[in-house]
Every structure is written in C-alpha cells, then in structure tokens.
Scaffold this active site. Structure first.
Site, PDB file in Angstrom:
ATOM      1  N   ASN A  15     -37.491 -14.567  52.834  1.00 32.64           N
ATOM      2  CA  ASN A  15     -38.394 -15.732  52.860  1.00 32.64           C
ATOM      3  C   ASN A  15     -38.004 -16.789  53.889  1.00 32.64           C
ATOM      4  O   ASN A  15     -38.873 -17.390  54.517  1.00 32.64           O
ATOM      5  CB  ASN A  15     -38.544 -16.327  51.457  1.00 32.64           C
ATOM      6  CG  ASN A  15     -37.242 -16.818  50.877  1.00 32.64           C
ATOM      7  OD1 ASN A  15     -36.178 -16.246  51.127  1.00 32.64           O
ATOM      8  ND2 ASN A  15     -37.301 -17.871  50.111  1.00 32.64           N
ATOM      9  N   GLU A  74     -27.367 -16.193  44.433  1.00 28.28           N
ATOM     10  CA  GLU A  74     -28.442 -17.207  44.451  1.00 28.28           C
ATOM     11  C   GLU A  74     -29.730 -16.449  44.194  1.00 28.28           C
ATOM     12  O   GLU A  74     -30.162 -15.644  45.023  1.00 28.28           O
ATOM     13  CB  GLU A  74     -28.456 -17.932  45.793  1.00 28.28           C
ATOM     14  CG  GLU A  74     -27.159 -18.709  46.009  1.00 28.28           C
ATOM     15  CD  GLU A  74     -27.097 -19.501  47.302  1.00 28.28           C
ATOM     16  OE1 GLU A  74     -27.948 -19.285  48.188  1.00 28.28           O
ATOM     17  OE2 GLU A  74     -26.193 -20.329  47.422  1.00 28.28           O
ATOM     18  N   CYS A  98     -37.552 -20.113  46.909  1.00 25.95           N
ATOM     19  CA  CYS A  98     -36.991 -19.970  45.565  1.00 25.95           C
ATOM     20  C   CYS A  98     -37.016 -21.286  44.805  1.00 25.95           C
ATOM     21  O   CYS A  98     -37.058 -21.301  43.588  1.00 25.95           O
ATOM     22  CB  CYS A  98     -35.554 -19.468  45.671  1.00 25.95           C
ATOM     23  SG  CYS A  98     -34.502 -20.560  46.623  1.00 25.95           S
ATOM     24  N   GLU A 118     -22.781 -22.729  46.126  1.00 26.97           N
ATOM     25  CA  GLU A 118     -22.372 -22.821  47.526  1.00 26.97           C
ATOM     26  C   GLU A 118     -22.767 -24.213  48.013  1.00 26.97           C
ATOM     27  O   GLU A 118     -23.336 -25.004  47.273  1.00 26.97           O
ATOM     28  CB  GLU A 118     -22.996 -21.693  48.351  1.00 26.97           C
ATOM     29  CG  GLU A 118     -22.499 -20.319  47.858  1.00 26.97           C
ATOM     30  CD  GLU A 118     -22.681 -19.176  48.846  1.00 26.97           C
ATOM     31  OE1 GLU A 118     -22.583 -19.403  50.059  1.00 26.97           O
ATOM     32  OE2 GLU A 118     -22.929 -18.044  48.387  1.00 26.97           O
TER      33      GLU A 118
HETATM   34  P1  NAD Z   1     -34.671  -8.807  46.768  1.00 27.24           P
HETATM   35  O1  NAD Z   1     -33.719  -9.030  45.654  1.00 27.24           O
HETATM   36  O2  NAD Z   1     -35.712  -7.780  46.610  1.00 27.24           O
HETATM   37  O3  NAD Z   1     -33.896  -8.411  48.113  1.00 27.24           O
HETATM   38  C1  NAD Z   1     -32.876  -9.233  48.634  1.00 27.24           C
HETATM   39  C2  NAD Z   1     -31.943  -8.368  49.477  1.00 27.24           C
HETATM   40  O4  NAD Z   1     -31.245  -7.471  48.632  1.00 27.24           O
HETATM   41  C3  NAD Z   1     -32.659  -7.508  50.513  1.00 27.24           C
HETATM   42  O5  NAD Z   1     -31.888  -7.494  51.695  1.00 27.24           O
HETATM   43  C4  NAD Z   1     -32.672  -6.145  49.854  1.00 27.24           C
HETATM   44  O6  NAD Z   1     -32.758  -5.071  50.764  1.00 27.24           O
HETATM   45  C5  NAD Z   1     -31.327  -6.155  49.151  1.00 27.24           C
HETATM   46  N1  NAD Z   1     -31.210  -5.241  48.020  1.00 27.24           N
HETATM   47  C6  NAD Z   1     -32.164  -4.839  47.161  1.00 27.24           C
HETATM   48  N2  NAD Z   1     -31.642  -4.011  46.228  1.00 27.24           N
HETATM   49  C7  NAD Z   1     -30.320  -3.898  46.498  1.00 27.24           C
HETATM   50  C8  NAD Z   1     -29.238  -3.189  45.904  1.00 27.24           C
HETATM   51  N3  NAD Z   1     -29.407  -2.437  44.806  1.00 27.24           N
HETATM   52  N4  NAD Z   1     -28.016  -3.301  46.455  1.00 27.24           N
HETATM   53  C9  NAD Z   1     -27.822  -4.080  47.541  1.00 27.24           C
HETATM   54  N5  NAD Z   1     -28.807  -4.764  48.167  1.00 27.24           N
HETATM   55  C10 NAD Z   1     -30.039  -4.692  47.638  1.00 27.24           C
HETATM   56  O7  NAD Z   1     -35.298 -10.233  47.077  1.00 27.24           O
HETATM   57  P2  NAD Z   1     -36.447 -10.590  48.131  1.00 27.24           P
HETATM   58  O8  NAD Z   1     -37.731 -10.002  47.619  1.00 27.24           O
HETATM   59  O9  NAD Z   1     -35.976 -10.234  49.490  1.00 27.24           O
HETATM   60  O10 NAD Z   1     -36.505 -12.190  48.048  1.00 27.24           O
HETATM   61  C11 NAD Z   1     -37.251 -12.886  47.095  1.00 27.24           C
HETATM   62  C12 NAD Z   1     -36.389 -13.281  45.924  1.00 27.24           C
HETATM   63  O11 NAD Z   1     -35.268 -14.020  46.391  1.00 27.24           O
HETATM   64  C13 NAD Z   1     -37.068 -14.203  44.940  1.00 27.24           C
HETATM   65  O12 NAD Z   1     -36.711 -13.821  43.633  1.00 27.24           O
HETATM   66  C14 NAD Z   1     -36.482 -15.566  45.236  1.00 27.24           C
HETATM   67  O13 NAD Z   1     -36.497 -16.492  44.187  1.00 27.24           O
HETATM   68  C15 NAD Z   1     -35.101 -15.192  45.614  1.00 27.24           C
HETATM   69  N6  NAD Z   1     -34.474 -16.235  46.431  1.00 27.24           N
HETATM   70  C16 NAD Z   1     -33.511 -17.016  45.858  1.00 27.24           C
HETATM   71  C17 NAD Z   1     -32.911 -18.042  46.598  1.00 27.24           C
HETATM   72  C18 NAD Z   1     -31.860 -18.945  46.019  1.00 27.24           C
HETATM   73  O14 NAD Z   1     -31.232 -19.682  46.785  1.00 27.24           O
HETATM   74  N7  NAD Z   1     -31.649 -18.960  44.717  1.00 27.24           N
HETATM   75  C19 NAD Z   1     -33.301 -18.218  47.921  1.00 27.24           C
HETATM   76  C20 NAD Z   1     -34.291 -17.396  48.467  1.00 27.24           C
HETATM   77  C21 NAD Z   1     -34.862 -16.387  47.706  1.00 27.24           C
HETATM   78  O1  6OD Z   2     -31.563 -24.992  51.913  1.00 29.96           O
HETATM   79  C1  6OD Z   2     -30.725 -24.172  51.524  1.00 29.96           C
HETATM   80  O2  6OD Z   2     -29.519 -24.276  51.796  1.00 29.96           O
HETATM   81  C2  6OD Z   2     -31.142 -23.057  50.673  1.00 29.96           C
HETATM   82  N1  6OD Z   2     -30.154 -22.243  50.247  1.00 29.96           N
HETATM   83  C3  6OD Z   2     -32.440 -22.863  50.384  1.00 29.96           C
HETATM   84  C4  6OD Z   2     -32.963 -21.823  49.584  1.00 29.96           C
HETATM   85  C5  6OD Z   2     -34.285 -21.633  49.553  1.00 29.96           C
HETATM   86  C6  6OD Z   2     -34.874 -20.581  48.798  1.00 29.96           C
HETATM   87  O3  6OD Z   2     -35.869 -19.985  49.149  1.00 29.96           O
END
Ligand code: NAD
Ligand code: 6OD
Length: 484
Positions: free
Chosen positions: A153, A252, A286, A465
């Site tokens: 994202n 995260e 997120c 973090e």
């Molecule tokens: P995802 O979990 O599908 O994938 C994230 C990464 O993990 C990708 O690079 C993917 O290839 C890898 N991956 C998937 N399965 C794996 C496994 N079994 N072992 C190792 N790597 C693996 O997430 P997404 O669809 O790319 O992103 C969207 C999600 O991320 C949403 O749930 C969003 O809330 C979350 N997000 C959280 C934060 C935060 O800071 N808390 C920030 C951004 C996005």
């Molecule tokens: O701003 C940041 O440092 C951060 N980790 C943002 C996360 C955004 C989630 O989509």
C-alpha cells in the site's frame, strides 16, 4: 517490457521464473519480475551475512549515518524515477505519491541517521564484597541479518521505515517487497550502490508469500530477526516461522480503526480529517478509518457532509490533477472489497453513497476501480463492521454518550489506531486514555513524528517501531560488567 530483477550483493540477479506485474489503473502488464527461488534467497542471506562480518560491521554509527544521508540524497536526486515507479505499481494519484510516499522514503533515512546518535543504554554502579565495586554498562550490537517483509500500500515508505533503522543500527537486510509493488525497493538498490553502501548490506528478493520468496526468507535460518508489515493472518504465519530458531519478530498488522466524532468538534476539521482517513490511498492505509461513530445530535448532518465530500472524489488516471481517488491495487483485492459491498447490501445497510464500481472510460475498464462508499444502519455484529476491508469505505453509526463511544471503539479484535474529534480538552485526554489502540490521534489523523512509538495493540501488532523503539528492535543489548 521492463524487467525487474532481484538485487543481491549489489548485483541484478535473475530468478527461477518470471511473474507479471499489471497496472491497477488499466490492467496492462507493465513489467515482468524475476521470482527468487531458494538459491537466490540463500544467496541474498549469505551476502547479508558476509557484509555484516565485513567492512560494514566495522563502521561507526556516525559513518553509517553519513551513508544513510547519501541514500536520502540519492532518492531525492532520482525523485522522478521513484515517483514514476511507485505510481505505476500502485496506480495512486501522482500528487499523493509526490507529497507523501517518496519524501517519506528519503526522510526515513535522515530521521534514523539522527536517531541512532541517541542509542539508549544504561550504566549501574554495583557494590561488591571487597568494597572495590563494579561498573555495569550496556552496549547495543546489531541484531544481525534482518528479513524485511513489506506490503503494497505504501511500498517505499514502509520498506524504508524498516530498512533505515536496521541499517542505522548496523544490521544488514534482505527485503521482500510485495509481489504487487516490486519497483521502488529495486530502485533503492541502485541508490544504495551509488551512495557507496557496501555490497550485501541491502538485498531485495522478489516473489510471493507462501511457497515463494516470502516463506523461503522467513524460514531461512541465516535470518536473525524478521520485521513484517501486512495482514494479521500473514503475521501469524511469520511468527510460526520465526519460532523455529526463536528469532525476534516485529509485526505491524491490520486494523479496523474507529473515528469518534463528538458534537462539540470543529465540524469542518472533522469532515476533512475523516474524509482523508477513510478514502486516502483508496482506503488502503492500515491506519485508515472504517468505523465512524458520531454523537447523535450531529449524526445526520455529519453523514450528509461526509457523503457530499466523498462524492467530490473523482476516480481517474494518476497524472490527472482532477483525480481524487485512484484504483485498488489489483483485481483480486477488488473482488474482496466488492464482496463486502455486496454483503453490506444483503445485510440491509443504507448505502449513503457509492456501493459499487464507478463508470469509467473504456481504456480503464480493466482497472481495479471501486466507488468511495459510506453505509449506515448495519448491526455492530456485521462482518462489514468487524473485519478489515482495506478499501475506500466506512460505516457510520450514532452514539449517545462518551461511555458508549469508548465501548464501540474498543469492541474489535484490532487495536491499531483511532481518531477522536472534540474541542473538550478533558474529554480528549479521557477518551484517548481509554481507547485500546497503539495510536490515538486527537483532532488529526496520520500526523507523524518519527520519534514516536508506532504499532498496534491486540491483533494489530506485536512490538513497537519508531524512535528509540526501532533502535531497540534492531539491536541486541549486551551488558558489560567491569570489576574495579
Ligand atoms: P499481506 O499480509 O498479504 O502481504 C504482506 C507481505 O507478506 C507481502 O510481501 C507478501 O508476499 C508476504 N507474505 C504473504 N504470506 C507470507 C508468508 N506465509 N511468509 C512470508 N511472507 C508472506 O498484506 P498486503 O495485502 O500486502 O497488505 C495489506 C495489509 O497490510 C492490510 O491488512 C493492512 O492493514 C496491513 N498493513 C499494516 C500496516 C501497519 O503498520 N500496521 C501498514 C500497512 C499495511
Ligand atoms: O508512517 C509510518 O511510519 C507508517 N508505518 C505508516 C503505516 C501505514 C499503513 O498503511
């Protein structure tokens, strides 16, 4: 056709096969990407280990900081390349990537070049039986080779948010970008080389998660620590992989974040902030809001004003200045978001605006477009209100008093972020103190200071973090006891 290769030991490296990267805007194949197999992942981890044990491991924090500043300058020097790559991969409006993603990519390196100068430590004077005493002091050592698993994202922003502190602390990294967004992490490899970062310090392997580069990397026993951003379910799988070898993880993960709008809020500011938190980046942040709770006297007015604001967000091409919202990342993600749109209707939601797929010109027909959507009238038990959708949508519901607002906000398995809109100072502190989330914004949303703790409570994360918390995760504390 553009070819995107792995970046291992400073070199462009082919994979075991190619996969296609499609544009979210129109579905065209824009690149083919080299998927790393076990051999490439192993080579990347070995390169990272060798760099750790080589000259990189002997640099001082100050010297590493200078290199990080050179990387930040390198990103800025190639700003347009990064911008084009990020926009091509994500389809997000150019304006958004220009104002947020790429500048933060550079700023992360500068911030951690500064922060590492304040590495936390401790010193104790200890008494001993012979009266001479001892000094105990702690030094921080790099944790080692860090696997950095990234989502799609905010690709550059979130990769550098972890790469910068890891390098500042003296670690080396193997980054696994999302399969949806391979470009900017790869470009960063070129910048690392140009900045003089020793080979092997920064490596990139491309591919998917399960049975691919992600799983191979997290299961590789040459990896000392894993930092991950993505879905909660994926985080749990990564935690299981990390258990083998008892390696530390920083997770995260997802959210279902609430906004609480009190009747005494600054109305215009609350509308503007909630509009951004629900729809920026097509709802794919997120920290974004998917549950809006409004104090009953303001409920109808607020819902109508949010609807009017959402209807100004015109879908369009990234480089069109009139574009207010881009597409979702992929057709697969669109199917997921649309399934929630259908579920909301089936459960009897009032669709205040949107709820479907927008009318778009034929040349964009294969893009992952959805309408910004607002619902009311769903029960709190609905999966639409309980599960993370990660799209441009929110459910708006009324509340009658502060106690109910807090109860509704906390009635979720997640605990990433919340925003509270009120002009009552006491209420702001009271409510912020009781919301079960890692981050609470009052009268703002996504206002960042990189020194602050960032992370989620409950199923939104493990660990923090940001600032000193990043330095703690990316280092190992060693106590030295000196008998005097
Ligand atoms: P995802 O979990 O599908 O994938 C994230 C990464 O993990 C990708 O690079 C993917 O290839 C890898 N991956 C998937 N399965 C794996 C496994 N079994 N072992 C190792 N790597 C693996 O997430 P997404 O669809 O790319 O992103 C969207 C999600 O991320 C949403 O749930 C969003 O809330 C979350 N997000 C959280 C934060 C935060 O800071 N808390 C920030 C951004 C996005
Ligand atoms: O701003 C940041 O440092 C951060 N980790 C943002 C996360 C955004 C989630 O989509």
């Amino acid at each position: 056709m553009q070819e995107i290769l792995n970046h291992i030991d400073g070199e462009r490296v082919a994979g075991v096969r190619w996969f296609e990267k499609r544009s979210p805007v129109d579905g065209r194949v824009i690149a083919r990407v080299a998927e790393a197999g076990a051999g490439q992942v192993d080579a990347a981890v070995r390169a990272a280990r060798a760099a750790l044990e080589g000259p990189w491991g002997r640099l001082s924090a100050g010297e590493r900081g200078e290199l990080l500043r050179a990387v930040a300058r390198g990103i800025r020097d190639r700003f347009d390349d990064f911008l084009a790559a990020e926009v091509a991969d994500t389809g997000k409006p150019v304006k958004l990537a220009r104002e947020i993603d790429i500048p933060r990519g550079a700023a992360n390196f500068e911030a951690f070049a500064d922060l590492v100068k304040q590495m936390p430590t401790e010193l104790f004077e200890t008494s001993t039986a012979d009266g001479r005493g001892a000094l105990n002091y702690a030094v921080r050592k790099p944790v080692g080779v860090v696997a950095v698993i990234c989502p799609w994202n905010l690709p550059l922003l979130l990769a550098t948010w972890k790469v910068a502190p890891a390098l500042a602390c003296g670690d080396t990294v193997v980054v696994k970008p999302s399969e949806e967004t391979p470009q900017t992490a790869t470009l960063l490899g070129e910048v690392m080389n140009a900045a003089g970062v020793p080979r092997g310090v920064y490596n990139v392997v491309h591919g998917f998660g399960p049975d691919s580069a992600g799983e191979l990397l997290t299961k590789h026993r040459g990896v000392d620590a894993i930092t991950f951003t993505g879905e909660t379910r994926t985080g749990a799988a990564i935690m299981r992989a990390a258990a083998d070898g008892a390696r530390p993880v920083s997770l995260e993960m997802g959210g279902k974040n609430p906004a609480l709008i009190f009747a005494d809020c600054d109305f215009e500011a609350a509308i503007e902030g909630t509009l951004r938190s629900c729809f920026a980046n097509c709802g794919q942040i997120c920290l974004g809001t998917e549950r809006v709770y409004v104090e009953r006297p303001l409920f109808a007015r607020f819902t109508q004003a949010l609807k009017a604001a959402a209807e100004t967000l015109k879908p369009g091409k990234p480089d069109d200045p009139a574009t207010g919202i881009g597409p979702l990342i992929s057709q697969e993600h669109r199917r997921k978001v649309v399934s929630y749109y259908e579920m909301a209707r089936a459960e009897g939601a009032t669709v205040v605006t949107g709820g479907g797929v927008p009318r778009i010109p034929p040349d964009l027909a294969e893009g992952a477009w959805v309408e910004p959507t607002i619902w009311t009238g769903l029960p709190e038990s609905s999966p639409v209100v309980r599960e993370e959708i990660f799209g441009p949508c929110c459910h708006v519901a009324p509340f009658d008093d502060e106690e109910e607002a807090i109860r509704l906000a906390n009635d979720t398995a997640y605990g990433l972020a919340a925003s509270v809109w009120t002009t009552n100072l006491q209420r702001a502190h009271r409510v912020a103190g009781r919301i079960e989330a890692g981050i609470v914004w009052v009268n703002s949303w996504y206002l960042r200071d990189l020194r602050t703790a960032f992370g989620g409570a409950k199923q939104s994360g493990i660990g923090r973090e940001g600032g000193v918390h990043s330095l703690e995760f990316y280092t190992e504390l060693r106590n030295v006891c000196i008998k005097l």
